[in-house]
Design a protein around this motif. Structure first.
Motif, short mmCIF file in Angstrom:
data_model
loop_
_atom_site.label_atom_id
_atom_site.label_comp_id
_atom_site.label_asym_id
_atom_site.label_seq_id
_atom_site.Cartn_x
_atom_site.Cartn_y
_atom_site.Cartn_z
N ASP A 505 6.56 5.81 1.68
CA ASP A 505 5.77 7.05 1.67
C ASP A 505 4.30 6.78 1.39
OD1 ASP A 505 8.03 8.54 2.21
OD2 ASP A 505 8.49 8.89 0.09
N MET A 506 4.02 5.77 0.55
CA MET A 506 2.64 5.43 0.24
C MET A 506 1.91 4.96 1.50
SD MET A 506 0.46 5.23 -2.40
CE MET A 506 1.21 4.75 -3.98
N THR A 507 2.61 4.24 2.37
CA THR A 507 2.02 3.74 3.61
C THR A 507 1.49 4.87 4.48
OG1 THR A 507 3.53 1.85 3.56
CG2 THR A 507 2.44 2.30 5.64
N LYS A 508 2.15 6.03 4.41
CA LYS A 508 1.77 7.16 5.25
C LYS A 508 0.48 7.83 4.79
CE LYS A 508 6.68 8.12 6.14
NZ LYS A 508 7.79 9.07 5.86
N VAL A 509 0.14 7.67 3.52
CA VAL A 509 -1.03 8.40 3.00
C VAL A 509 -2.19 7.50 2.59
CG1 VAL A 509 0.43 10.29 2.17
CG2 VAL A 509 -0.12 8.39 0.62
N VAL A 510 -1.96 6.20 2.52
CA VAL A 510 -2.97 5.29 1.96
C VAL A 510 -4.25 5.28 2.78
CG1 VAL A 510 -2.22 3.19 3.15
CG2 VAL A 510 -3.26 3.03 0.89
N ASP A 511 -4.15 5.52 4.10
CA ASP A 511 -5.34 5.49 4.96
C ASP A 511 -6.24 6.71 4.78
OD1 ASP A 511 -4.85 3.04 6.12
OD2 ASP A 511 -3.65 3.88 7.75
N GLN A 512 -5.71 7.77 4.16
CA GLN A 512 -6.47 9.01 4.03
C GLN A 512 -7.57 8.93 2.98
OE1 GLN A 512 -3.79 12.34 3.47
NE2 GLN A 512 -2.25 11.42 4.81
N TYR A 513 -7.45 7.98 2.06
CA TYR A 513 -8.37 7.95 0.91
C TYR A 513 -9.06 6.59 0.78
CZ TYR A 513 -5.32 11.89 -0.16
OH TYR A 513 -4.60 13.06 -0.08
N THR A 514 -10.27 6.65 0.24
CA THR A 514 -11.01 5.43 -0.08
C THR A 514 -10.99 5.16 -1.58
OG1 THR A 514 -12.48 5.77 1.80
CG2 THR A 514 -13.28 4.29 0.08
N VAL A 515 -11.00 6.24 -2.36
CA VAL A 515 -11.05 6.13 -3.82
C VAL A 515 -9.75 6.65 -4.41
CG1 VAL A 515 -12.21 6.92 -5.91
CG2 VAL A 515 -13.57 6.30 -3.90
N PHE A 516 -9.13 5.82 -5.26
CA PHE A 516 -7.90 6.19 -5.95
C PHE A 516 -8.17 6.17 -7.46
CE2 PHE A 516 -6.88 4.38 -1.91
CZ PHE A 516 -5.80 5.11 -1.43
N GLY A 517 -8.03 7.33 -8.10
CA GLY A 517 -8.27 7.40 -9.54
C GLY A 517 -6.98 7.64 -10.31
N ARG A 518 -7.02 7.40 -11.63
CA ARG A 518 -5.85 7.55 -12.51
C ARG A 518 -4.67 6.71 -12.01
NH1 ARG A 518 -8.73 9.38 -16.61
NH2 ARG A 518 -9.51 11.50 -16.38
N VAL A 519 -4.95 5.49 -11.58
CA VAL A 519 -3.91 4.63 -11.02
C VAL A 519 -3.27 3.80 -12.13
CG1 VAL A 519 -3.39 2.89 -9.27
CG2 VAL A 519 -5.26 4.48 -8.90
N THR A 520 -1.95 3.76 -12.17
CA THR A 520 -1.23 2.93 -13.15
C THR A 520 -1.12 1.50 -12.62
OG1 THR A 520 0.96 3.34 -12.20
CG2 THR A 520 0.13 4.96 -13.81
N PRO A 521 -0.81 0.54 -13.50
CA PRO A 521 -0.64 -0.85 -13.03
C PRO A 521 0.36 -1.01 -11.89
CG PRO A 521 -0.79 -0.81 -15.42
CD PRO A 521 -0.74 0.62 -14.97
N HIS A 522 1.50 -0.32 -11.98
CA HIS A 522 2.52 -0.45 -10.94
C HIS A 522 2.07 0.23 -9.64
CE1 HIS A 522 5.05 -1.63 -14.37
NE2 HIS A 522 5.78 -2.25 -13.46
N GLN A 523 1.27 1.30 -9.77
CA GLN A 523 0.75 1.93 -8.56
C GLN A 523 -0.25 1.04 -7.83
OE1 GLN A 523 -0.56 5.79 -10.18
NE2 GLN A 523 0.76 6.77 -8.67
#
Length: 783
Positions: A505-523
């Motif tokens: 599911d992450m593969t489907k949305v990862v291209d939509q964003y450049t900046v990812f905030g509040r990311v955990t180590p596993h994320q």
């Protein structure tokens, strides 16, 4: 009675007794940290020494020695040299990392038997009472004791840059830092049981870097290994049974065919070129832990960056003071300086203001209230100058916040932290309350962008490398900072807490964003995996334990030297000055290596293919093999190894594209067909016209070496003075082997009665190579 608080009250603490410490040591409850996830010396030696490649060459060398011709075993020197280059570089990187770890050994103050002691972190035991002050690193998981209060920076663990308030009963984690407050904490977990150690342990298994160059060579070597036994067997059988040779001559001939097939020089040249690149990068204070790291970074098309420590310095700047009251700028500056110098603790925000106002005015301080994250303001009362407060506008003004709300939100959208400076009722402030606030100024605080970051980001954008910013901070703030640094698409941000928790599911949305905030180590690890599943070659920068999983997962991990030991241990590159700006230099070196080695690989693989052809054809023809191992060493060294090294270091900044092996073989195979055909023609002609076997072999070596020189000249284009000089130099050395007594003796050559047919075949090779290469290029393009 022990003073555990600097400038604070004296608190009675006994801590553990010596007997209790000894008991816990015997029980193994010591803060012995697990080793960083790197290979041991034995593992490094074993990985470089005990390979199928080395085994094959060792067996071939032994056969030649037993056959009584040690000079024909010179090829094994290349293998030994290559093996030791690999071991030396890995051991050097390991030693550098360990030196960094020793330099970073920290101490902690504890109370034992009622006395304050300073011990190294690995001497902490369960239930020790630590004394913590601003700037101290928390060495083990602990719980805050009574009468203690801290502001803790957990950015290395969580990626969250804002300090977190920790009061009595709160858990504090190893790897974090005290930025404000003082007090005591009781150790609850030590060693491998701590949060940081558990996170780091997930990355403990050593991962070898994915090198397309080395992968291509390994694929070829696997194919060659399958060919060695049948072709070697055929050569020995035909040489022994049908050419009336002794078993020694048959064995040497078979070894010659097999050694020629193995591109051992390509392995050596690749390693040697990497070492030269590593030496150059060392001047830029970049530690390369694995030889192919520069190659992989040059192939990267997706670069994941952390905000803090990569595009920002981790420090704040006071960028502006907006006057909103009737006071003059000089009056406001004086009172701001007075307040910031009066406060006892020093968090990053206060430090940014203090950097602007370095001198404390001569004003008497009557009382002061330090900053805490629950009230989000600090203040001071001065003799004859009133009471002043500095902090978050909404917390100071409360219901009156609307007065500055629009201004504050405007600045916040630009990634700035906004502080309000007000004068308040003195009596109320002495009671810890704010009344009658009179707005004086707004202070605008911004993350300090690394000076080199905009240029580095611009370089990657121009070179087609996409950027993703992955941070534990607020996505709006990160987006604004990224935009200031020049990250394209920085306005496309997301709070990672809303993202899916699986790769698909992450593969489907990862291209939509450049900046990812509040990311955990596993994320972070999940994001890297999602990008890789789309076919990207991913590099990841980081400095904290929270980055370890992603650094390990990335195709190329890049750690900052001021980060955690675990982050440095799992990364392929360590920036010893934590300077993000050196990465373009690493990419430039990598591109030069790959593009030039692709050219040079044609030389080596042409030799591999023509050796296979010669071995098969002479097994079918039932004739003596035309080339001895010492001849292979001569041609391989002069026409391939030596010039290949110089060509590999030529300037070249072309972009790197996939398909290395396909492109190389499309040129190597046509070359090999011409080289093999002309050599066979020369040997058969000499053999059938009554020349002895030694002279026939000498003529074959002349044709094979001469046509190899033609291949070298074609690959050296476009010519430069250095390349022309190189071709002339190897031509002269090759000629010397035939004309000098020493050359003939060493390389088992003889005087020639006629060289005209050989020279004609060498001249003919240029048009034949041109014709066949053009045909191959058309076929490859159509495919």
């Amino acid at each position: 009675m022990v003073s555990g608080l600097r400038g604070g009250a004296c608190i009675v603490r006994i801590g553990l007794t010596d007997q209790e410490v000894t008991q816990r040591i015997h029980q193994g409850q010591v803060n012995k940290l697990p080793q960083a996830p790197s290979r041991t010396i034995w593992e490094i030696m074993r990985a470089n020494l005990f390979t199928s490649f080395n085994l094959l060459n060792a067996i071939l060398a032994a056969v030649v020695f037993i056959a009584g011709s040690p000079k024909n075993a010179l090829f094994v020197g290349v293998i030994i040299f290559n093996t030791f280059i690999g071991m030396f570089q890995e051991l050097r990187a390991k030693a550098t990392l360990e030196k960094l770890s020793v330099l970073n050994v920290s101490h902690v103050n504890v109370i034992r038997d009622g006395q304050e002691q300073s011990i190294v972190t690995e001497q902490i035991v369960m239930d020790d009472v630590m004394i913590l002050n601003p700037g101290d690193k928390i060495a083990a998981d602990a719980v805050v004791l009574e009468d203690s209060k801290f502001e803790v920076d957990e950015s290395l663990l969580t990626g969250e840059a804002d300090p977190i308030n920790k009061q009595e009963g709160a858990e504090i984690l190893s790897g974090s830092f005290v930025v404000a407050g003082s007090g005591y904490a009781k150790v609850t977990k030590v060693g491998s049981a701590t949060y940081a150690a558990k996170l780091a342990s997930e990355a403990k298994k050593f991962k070898r870097i994915n090198s397309e160059l080395q992968g291509a060579v390994n694929k070829l070597f696997k194919v060659i290994m399958w060919l060695v036994v049948p072709i070697g067997g055929m050569l020995i059988w035909t040489q022994l049974m049908f050419t009336h040779a002794t078993w020694q001559d048959a064995a040497i001939a078979a070894v010659s065919g097999i050694v020629s097939m193995v591109p051992e020089g390509l392995v050596l040249l690749t390693s040697a070129t990497f070492v030269v690149a590593i030496a150059k990068l060392a001047k830029h204070r970049t530690l390369v832990q694995e030889l192919p790291a520069t190659e992989v970074l040059a192939r990267v098309d997706m670069l994941c960056l952390d905000k803090t420590g990569t595009i920002t310095e981790g420090k704040l700047d006071l960028v502006d003071v907006k006057l909103l009251g009737h006071e003059s700028k000089q009056q406001v500056d004086t009172m701001l300086a007075a307040v910031v110098h009066a406060l006892p603790s020093m968090n990053p925000t206060q430090q940014a203001i203090r950097d602007r106002y370095q001198n404390a005015p001569d004003i008497e301080v009557k009382n002061k209230i330090p900053f805490s994250s629950d009230k989000k303001w600090s203040g001071a009362v001065f003799a004859d100058k009133g009471a002043w407060v500095l902090g978050a506008p909404e917390m100071i003004l409360m219901d009156e916040y609307k007065q500055v709300q629009q201004l504050v939100e405007q600045e916040a959208k630009q990634g700035r932290r906004v502080l309000l400076f007000v004068e308040v009722n003195e009596g109320a402030l002495l009671q810890g309350e704010i009344r009658e606030p009179r707005i004086v100024a707004l202070l605008l605080i911004a993350d300090r962008i690394r000076e080199e970051a905009p240029d580095a980001l611009r370089y990657f954008a121009e070179e087609g490398v996409s950027i993703k910013i992955i941070s534990g901070d607020n996505p709006i703030t990160v987006s604004a900072v990224a935009a200031r640094a020049g990250v394209q698409g920085a306005e496309n941000y997301v709070d990672a807490r809303t993202l899916p928790d699986n790769v698909e599911d992450m593969t489907k949305v990862v291209d939509q964003y450049t900046v990812f905030g509040r990311v955990t180590p596993h994320q972070k690890k999940l994001l890297v995996q999602a990008l890789q599943s789309q076919g990207h070659t991913v590099a990841m920068t980081g400095d904290g334990v929270n980055d370890v999983l992603a650094l390990k997962e990335a195709d190329c991990g890049i750690a900052m030297a001021n980060g955690s030991d675990a982050a440095k241990a799992v990364s392929q590159l360590v920036l010893l000055t934590s300077d993000f700006g050196v990465l373009p230099k690493v990419v430039t070196e990598g591109r030069k290596i790959i593009n030039n080695l692709e050219k040079v690989s044609v030389l080596f693989l042409s030799k591999t293919v023509y050796s296979i052809l010669l071995s098969l054809i002479f097994s079918v023809l039932l004739m003596p093999y035309p080339i001895m191992p010492i001849h292979v060493t001569l041609i391989g060294g002069l026409m391939i190894g030596i010039p290949g090294f110089f060509l590999a270091l030529s300037p070249n900044q072309d972009r790197v594209s996939a398909g290395f092996l396909k492109r190389v073989l499309s040129i190597s195979i046509p070359n090999a067909i011409i080289l093999a055909a002309l050599t066979i023609i020369m040997f058969i002609y000499a053999h059938k016209t009554g020349h002895g076997i030694r002279e026939a072999r000498t003529l074959a070596v002349l044709v094979l070496g001469g046509t190899s020189l033609v291949v070298l000249a074609r690959l050296a284009r476009p010519f430069s003075p250095i390349k022309i000089g190189l071709v002339i130099a190897v031509s002269l050395l090759f000629t010397a082997a035939f004309l000098t007594k020493l050359g003939k003796e060493i390389f088992m050559l003889t005087s020639l009665s006629s060289i005209v047919p050989a020279l004609l075949l060498i001249l003919l090779s240029w048009p034949l190579l041109s014709l066949l290469n053009r045909l191959s290029a058309k076929l490859t393009k159509q495919a």
